[in-house]
Write a protein that holds these residues in place. Sequence first.
Motif, PDB file in Angstrom:
ATOM      1  N   VAL A  25       0.961  -1.285  -0.094  1.00 57.79           N
ATOM      2  CA  VAL A  25       0.019  -0.143  -0.049  1.00 57.79           C
ATOM      3  C   VAL A  25       1.268   1.461  -0.109  1.00 57.79           C
ATOM      4  O   VAL A  25       2.289   1.317   0.062  1.00 57.79           O
ATOM      5  N   GLU A  58      -2.210   3.432   5.910  1.00 62.32           N
ATOM      6  CA  GLU A  58      -3.207   2.368   4.790  1.00 62.32           C
ATOM      7  C   GLU A  58      -3.165   1.205   5.280  1.00 62.32           C
ATOM      8  O   GLU A  58      -3.640   0.460   5.490  1.00 62.32           O
ATOM      9  N   HIS A  88      -7.067  -7.253   2.723  1.00 62.77           N
ATOM     10  CA  HIS A  88      -6.421  -6.423   2.010  1.00 62.77           C
ATOM     11  C   HIS A  88      -7.002  -7.353   1.056  1.00 62.77           C
ATOM     12  O   HIS A  88      -7.024  -8.703   0.255  1.00 62.77           O
TER      13      HIS A  88
END
Length: 335
Positions: free
Chosen positions: A159, A164, A174
């Motif tokens: 990310v 994040e 994710h």
Amino acid sequence: MNKSFVILLPLMMLGLTSCPASTDSSGNNSLVNEEPLKFISPAGAPALAFYDQGNNENYVTNSTPTNVAAELQKNDYDMVIFDSISGLNTIRNKELDFKLAQIITGGNFYLAGIDVSDNALPTSESYVVSFGENLIPDLVWQALVNDYWQISGLETHYVNSNEEARSILASGMHNGNEVDYVFIAQPALFATMNNQEASTYGRVSVIKNIRQEWKAYSGQDAIPQAGIFVRESILTTKPNNLKDFFRALDTRLENAINQPEVVRETLNAYSSDLTLQQSRFGFNANVAYNVQKDQANGFGLVAPSETVDINAFLTKLNNPNYPSFSDEYFVEINY
């Protein structure tokens, strides 16, 4: 060459110390004709080194790192606190008049596991999320994975930011996949582990302290993270304020590492409003204390007695995109 980051000021300027002194807005003694130092840092871990500067109007924090980096190319601040390697590259590529004086954070990265038993390292079957692909934190991570832990076949999913990564650690998901491990920095890790509304609350554990692992692998005390960049012109226009600044900085670093209760008391004296503390520094008094207590130094501050050798670090990384730096990009300040 070791960079112990001591400031050397011209002898002719040191003679000015006999002039009358006044007190600037940060409580330091300075010459009457020296303007106060103006400096900016990212919010978060680097701001812990300035925990007593809440009421100093000449100290600015910014929660967007790119905004801080942009100040290296402007004329608004005497000092800019930013990622040391990125800052040095910017100075070299654009021929800017800043020099690196001191490293203040040396590794606040951690490998966190979700429902991981016995603090086990990842395997090729693990789902791992990290941030900042091909930047310094990631290069450290890859060196540990490939050369120190020797985990073959491990895929890392990336990310863009630590924020994040924090969200993913909180959700445990994710791109529709259940996450096993997250590479993340403090204080975001502490905040997530203590967020009772997080889906992963009570299921997250600290697997590895990356700074400690890097030291075991490389023999180096720290990972060069945030550094203080000093505008070259103020070496002669504000020499005494500079000496005061770095002398006070040593005290702050020692307190933050060894006496976090002092930090907590100072932040609460600045404001009893934890939200205001968070807005100013990127953390509040309770977070600072709990991450630093028992000499855990979760923020990864570099003690004044520690030496950070940037070129030795880059040599260990052995990455052609990060060549070493000559002495011209560093300043030594004797205070």
